[in-house]
Design an enzyme around this catalytic site. Structure first.
Site, mmCIF file in Angstrom:
data_model
loop_
_atom_site.group_PDB
_atom_site.id
_atom_site.type_symbol
_atom_site.label_atom_id
_atom_site.label_comp_id
_atom_site.label_asym_id
_atom_site.label_seq_id
_atom_site.Cartn_x
_atom_site.Cartn_y
_atom_site.Cartn_z
ATOM 1 N N LYS A 99 0.842 -1.204 0.000
ATOM 2 C CA LYS A 99 0.000 0.000 0.000
ATOM 3 C C LYS A 99 0.875 1.251 0.000
ATOM 4 C CE LYS A 99 -0.312 -0.395 5.025
ATOM 5 N NZ LYS A 99 -1.145 -0.851 6.160
ATOM 6 N N ARG A 152 -10.754 -0.142 14.283
ATOM 7 C CA ARG A 152 -10.402 0.668 13.116
ATOM 8 C C ARG A 152 -11.188 0.168 11.913
ATOM 9 N NH1 ARG A 152 -4.301 1.057 10.700
ATOM 10 N NH2 ARG A 152 -4.827 -1.074 10.128
ATOM 11 N N TYR A 198 16.138 30.430 7.634
ATOM 12 C CA TYR A 198 14.991 31.198 8.127
ATOM 13 C C TYR A 198 15.065 31.400 9.633
ATOM 14 C CZ TYR A 198 12.359 30.719 3.747
ATOM 15 O OH TYR A 198 11.930 30.781 2.450
ATOM 16 N N MET A 238 11.676 24.512 2.455
ATOM 17 C CA MET A 238 10.844 23.670 1.597
ATOM 18 C C MET A 238 11.693 22.801 0.659
ATOM 19 S SD MET A 238 7.892 24.733 -1.153
ATOM 20 C CE MET A 238 6.905 25.635 0.023
HETATM 21 C C1 LIG Z 1 -0.364 -1.805 6.856
HETATM 22 C C2 LIG Z 1 -0.972 -3.094 7.232
HETATM 23 C C3 LIG Z 1 -0.193 -4.262 7.265
HETATM 24 C C4 LIG Z 1 1.329 -4.232 7.175
HETATM 25 O O1 LIG Z 1 1.801 -3.767 8.400
HETATM 26 P P1 LIG Z 1 3.369 -3.619 8.726
HETATM 27 O O2 LIG Z 1 3.389 -3.180 10.138
HETATM 28 O O3 LIG Z 1 3.880 -2.578 7.800
HETATM 29 O O4 LIG Z 1 3.998 -4.941 8.504
HETATM 30 C C5 LIG Z 1 -0.836 -5.462 7.454
HETATM 31 N N1 LIG Z 1 -2.176 -5.524 7.652
HETATM 32 C C6 LIG Z 1 -2.955 -4.408 7.668
HETATM 33 C C7 LIG Z 1 -4.419 -4.528 7.889
HETATM 34 C C8 LIG Z 1 -2.378 -3.156 7.461
HETATM 35 O O5 LIG Z 1 -3.135 -2.052 7.490
#
Ligand SMILES: *Cc1c(COP(=O)(O)O)cnc(C)c1O
Length: 343
Positions: A33, A128, A242, A290
């Site tokens: 992801k 969640r 800055y 930036m």
């Molecule tokens: C992001 C996620 C993972 C992977 O988690 P890591 O801690 O990066 O290994 C696995 N399962 C779900 C549901 C997630 O949201």
């Protein structure tokens, strides 16, 4: 060229996946992801598929669709956010497998795409995503009769092996899935490290593949080298950047490097972070801008062309600590302007 060079070590990625896979007796998927935690989902997923990974997870259906284009038919691509309104065509055309999170999603899926694969996500305490115990009880028999690809849940505190939440969620997950004849999955990277009880039929590592905590033995995957745009002398008493937050307490050489908070170098880490020229640490000075950062290079014997922000001397997690955050955020914030080099 005035953009940072982000080097991504594909061999290290594959080694990390293999090492995590060898810690269990079950199948190991890969979570890609957020564009493969900022490192490039398409390239990394293709390499992982080539190395034998058959199951991938993404957060959103749109990510799944672009991953399918990169991978072609074959590997299973599952979507944590499930089947959202408007997702049906993409799920069907791109052969995605939603992890259904509610009865609403369940009804949407079986009505719109009868017979299409799906999994179910259960909430075991994180609050969640996923079906709660009551909802699950209502649809459990229906779900099981449709041969789900996976029944999964997610641990809230797996990065802390001593946390009592881990055994609590394990117990709830077992109770909710007892007697269910479908593959089960509870562990991400942290869960793999908790041991056999947490492994079930499939693990879902993300951060461990990309070289981050809590998998301490992970090989680093990302390296970031930033070009020096300009070097100048400043006298004792002169300021840099800055708001004049840094003042030279000796005659100094200051390098301006070409990355800033727009590239994911979190401004709040300010002067707590370092960069390296070879083995020599050089202090970041003044405010992070930036697009630029000032560095004290007074003690270097030669003028550097680049300085390393992530590398052998400073891991993603070290940078994260300076910014009071976690490696996940550093990786997924890595800027779009970097030149990505895969090796
Ligand atoms: C992001 C996620 C993972 C992977 O988690 P890591 O801690 O990066 O290994 C696995 N399962 C779900 C549901 C997630 O949201």
């Amino acid at each position: 060229m005035a953009t940072g060079i982000l080097t991504i070590d594909i061999d290290a990625l594959i080694s990390n996946w293999k090492a995590l896979d060898s810690m269990t007796n079950c199948e190991t998927a890969a979570v890609v992801k957020a564009d493969g935690y900022g490192l490039g989902a398409d390239r990394l997923a293709r390499a992982l598929a080539h190395a034998g990974v058959r199951k991938f997870f993404v957060a959103a259906t749109e990510e799944g669709a672009s991953l399918r284009q990169a991978l072609g038919p074959g590997p299973e691509i599952s979507v944590f956010s499930g089947h959202m309104a408007g997702d049906t065509d993409m799920i069907s055309d791109m052969q995605l497998t939603p992890m259904l999170n509610s009865i609403d999603q369940m009804l949407r899926h079986v009505e719109a795409l009868p017979g299409a694969p799906f999994g179910v996500q259960l909430d075991t305490g994180m609050n969640r995503l996923g079906m709660e115990a009551g909802e699950w009880a209502a649809v459990r028999d229906l779900v099981v009769s449709q041969n789900p690809t996976l029944i999964m849940s997610h641990l809230a505190c797996a990065d802390d092996p001593e946390h009592p939440m881990n055994p609590t969620q394990l117990r709830v997950f077992k109770e909710m899935t007892e007697g269910v004849d479908a593959p089960r999955s509870l562990a991400a990277t942290g869960g793999i490290l908790l041991g056999d009880d947490y492994h079930f039929d499939l693990t879902r590592p993300g951060i461990g593949l990309y070289g981050g905590m809590p998998y301490i033995e992970a090989l680093p995957v990302a390296g970031l080298s930033v070009p020096v745009i300009q070097i100048r002398d400043v006298e004792e008493g002169e300021t840099v950047g800055y708001s004049n937050t840094w003042m030279a307490d000796r005659p100094s050489r200051v390098a301006t490097i070409a990355a800033g908070y727009a590239d994911g170098i979190i401004r709040g880490m300010g002067e707590k972070a370092w960069v390296h020229s070879g083995d020599t640490a050089c202090k970041i000075i003044g405010r992070i801008s930036m697009d630029m950062i000032g560095v004290d290079v007074t003690d270097l014997s030669e003028e550097p062309s680049h300085l390393d922000l992530i590398g052998p001397h400073q891991s993603v997690d070290t940078v994260a600590a300076a910014a009071d955050t976690i490696g996940y955020e550093i990786l997924t914030s890595l800027g779009a302007r970097y030149t990505r080099r895969y090796k």
